[in-house]
Scaffold this active site. Structure first.
Site, short mmCIF file in Angstrom:
data_model
loop_
_atom_site.label_atom_id
_atom_site.label_comp_id
_atom_site.label_asym_id
_atom_site.label_seq_id
_atom_site.Cartn_x
_atom_site.Cartn_y
_atom_site.Cartn_z
N LYS A 163 -0.37 45.65 10.51
CA LYS A 163 -1.00 46.58 11.45
C LYS A 163 -1.06 47.94 10.76
O LYS A 163 -0.06 48.38 10.17
CB LYS A 163 -0.16 46.67 12.73
CG LYS A 163 -0.11 45.37 13.51
CD LYS A 163 -1.44 45.09 14.21
CE LYS A 163 -1.33 43.91 15.17
NZ LYS A 163 -2.60 43.63 15.85
N ASP A 188 -5.00 44.99 10.15
CA ASP A 188 -5.58 45.06 11.49
C ASP A 188 -5.37 46.46 12.04
O ASP A 188 -4.23 46.93 12.15
CB ASP A 188 -4.91 44.02 12.40
CG ASP A 188 -5.57 43.93 13.78
OD1 ASP A 188 -6.55 44.67 14.03
OD2 ASP A 188 -5.09 43.12 14.60
N GLU A 213 -9.55 44.31 9.99
CA GLU A 213 -9.87 43.84 11.33
C GLU A 213 -10.03 45.02 12.29
O GLU A 213 -9.17 45.89 12.35
CB GLU A 213 -8.73 42.91 11.78
CG GLU A 213 -8.94 42.20 13.12
CD GLU A 213 -7.74 41.30 13.48
OE1 GLU A 213 -6.89 41.01 12.60
OE2 GLU A 213 -7.67 40.89 14.64
N ASP A 238 -12.52 41.64 16.15
CA ASP A 238 -11.61 40.99 17.11
C ASP A 238 -12.02 41.46 18.51
O ASP A 238 -12.82 40.80 19.19
CB ASP A 238 -10.16 41.39 16.75
CG ASP A 238 -9.11 40.96 17.76
OD1 ASP A 238 -9.46 40.35 18.78
OD2 ASP A 238 -7.90 41.25 17.55
N LYS A 262 -10.47 34.29 19.50
CA LYS A 262 -9.34 34.04 20.42
C LYS A 262 -9.96 33.45 21.67
O LYS A 262 -10.75 34.11 22.34
CB LYS A 262 -8.65 35.35 20.80
CG LYS A 262 -7.91 36.04 19.68
CD LYS A 262 -7.17 37.28 20.17
CE LYS A 262 -6.55 38.01 18.99
NZ LYS A 262 -5.97 39.31 19.36
O1 OSB Z 1 -5.09 42.60 17.49
O2 OSB Z 1 -4.85 40.63 16.75
C1 OSB Z 1 -4.49 41.55 17.49
C2 OSB Z 1 -1.29 40.47 19.21
C3 OSB Z 1 -1.50 40.96 20.47
C4 OSB Z 1 -2.64 41.66 20.74
C5 OSB Z 1 -3.59 41.86 19.75
C6 OSB Z 1 -3.39 41.35 18.48
C7 OSB Z 1 -2.20 40.68 18.20
C8 OSB Z 1 -1.92 40.16 16.88
C9 OSB Z 1 -1.48 38.72 16.73
O3 OSB Z 1 -2.04 40.83 15.90
C10 OSB Z 1 -0.02 38.49 16.76
C11 OSB Z 1 0.34 37.03 16.83
O4 OSB Z 1 0.33 36.45 17.93
O5 OSB Z 1 0.64 36.44 15.79
MG MG Z 2 -6.63 42.17 16.06
#
Ligand code: OSB
Ligand code: MG
Length: 370
Positions: A163, A188, A213, A238, A262
């Site tokens: 992140k 991300d 991302e 995303d 997702k």
């Molecule tokens: O932005 O991909 C995202 C988790 C919660 C909300 C948004 C995101 C995420 C993650 C994935 O980054 C975490 C996971 O479940 O492995």
């Molecule tokens: Mg994401």
């Protein structure tokens, strides 16, 4: 489908450690486990993965309970369904609320596959016997992030996602690349940047990232197109991909080179598969995103990731990544960077009743027959 009852289990569990993003620190996770039961006693399971507050999408656990109890479940009660694909036309009169819809839709697909005694992925043309595992590192401390990578390396994860935000991106990426020059790495941003950061974002090109991302607005498609033209690193969308139509717009405008699918964000299996098929037709690779979810949702994701267009390792990690106890049996395990896909009927995992009850906060039952 001879439906007899829907149970809604509201559960809550602390995460093993906080999940820190540019928007929110998640310490505790709530979810709604949707259980659909038919007249022969078969059970199907889905999971509502909205968060307790609306930081990632506008839905929350409470809005989803409201939607399920006051609209979605009454709609399937008043109109008996013979196949889960009918939900698309039944739900069309309810705008948005995609995570609530996905939770109920998932439970009905699982039930339908179990009634027919086949694995769920077979209904959608999935065929992979195992999927590549990827993991997310979400910590504001570089030291902690480095320690996590070292730990996850032991399980052989095939892709690491960190992140990022404008404040921390360069220091994190430098440190990681100094120690791990070759690991498959992506970042991300969860919308932490704007087009004003263009010169700054260009600096990320030197880190050999698989993709970045959702750098810009959570609902943007046009500005990402502009940004992609100036970046070497592929953009993956995303948050902006809320539907098949959003995906079509993103491809038409060349706003991204990769899509994170997702099923919860887009309203369920059917919409997710439509986006997958569109991407396959347009040579856009996809991967399966995660939601810090429990095993039911991960099991659905695992099944989705067996479809042929899922060529990049997704946010598919072991149950133990987040949970002391997961609610499925067996738990999801990563071995040598792979997760074996079970070939039992439906999602292929059993619910661990003992753990479900341990995490249970509230339960409601809605009778459907009669
Ligand atoms: O932005 O991909 C995202 C988790 C919660 C909300 C948004 C995101 C995420 C993650 C994935 O980054 C975490 C996971 O479940 O492995
Ligand atoms: Mg994401």
């Amino acid at each position: 489908m001879k439906l007899s009852k829907v149970n809604l289990h509201l559960i809550s569990s602390p995460l093993k450690k906080p999940f820190e993003t540019s928007l929110e620190v998640v310490r505790n996770r709530e979810a709604i486990i949707v259980e659909t039961i038919d007249q022969d006693g078969n059970c199907g399971y889905g999971e509502v993965v909205a968060f307790s507050s609306p930081w990632y999408t506008e839905e929350t656990i409470k809005t989803c309970l409201h939607m399920l109890k006051d609209f979605l479940i009454p709609a399937i009660k008043s109109k008996p369904i013979s196949h889960p694909s009918q939900l698309e036309s039944i739900f069309v009169k309810f705008r948005g609320n995609r995570m609530a819809k996905a939770g109920l839709e998932g439970a009905l697909w699982d039930l339908y596959a179990k009634q027919r005694n086949i694995p769920l992925y077979e209904l959608f043309g999935g065929s992979r016997k195992s999927v590549q595992a990827g993991v997310v590192i979400a910590s504001k401390s570089v030291t902690d992030a480095m320690f996590s990578i070292e730990e996850y390396e032991k399980e052989g994860y095939q892709r690491y996602k960190i992140k990022i935000s404008p404040e921390s991106d360069l220091s994190f990426l430098k440190e990681i690349r100094q120690n791990y020059p070759h690991i498959p790495l992506m970042a991300d941003a969860n919308s932490a940047y704007s087009l004003k950061d263009l010169q700054h974002l260009k600096k990320l090109d030197e880190f050999n990232l698989m993709m970045i991302e959702q750098p810009l607005g959570h609902d943007d498609i046009v500005e990402h197109s502009e940004l992609q033209q100036s970046l070497m690193t592929p953009i993956c969308l995303d948050e902006s991909i809320t539907s098949y139509h959003a995906a079509k717009s993103a491809l038409a405008l060349k706003s991204c080179q990769i899509i994170n699918i997702k099923m919860s964000r887009v309203g369920g299996w059917m919409e997710a598969v439509k986006i997958h098929n569109l991407c396959v037709k347009n040579n856009i690779p996809v991967w399966c995103g995660g939601m810090i979810e429990f095993g039911i949702s991960r099991a659905h994701n695992l099944a989705l990731a067996t479809l042929p267009g899922f060529t990049i390792p997704g946010d598919l990690s072991s149950s133990s990544r987040f949970w002391e106890w997961d609610i499925i049996e067996p738990e999801i395990q990563v071995k040598n960077g792979q997760i074996i896909v079970p070939h039992k009927p439906g999602i292929g995992f059993e619910v661990n009743r003992k753990h479900l009850i341990k995490l249970l906060v509230h339960k409601e039952s809605i009778v459907l027959d009669r």
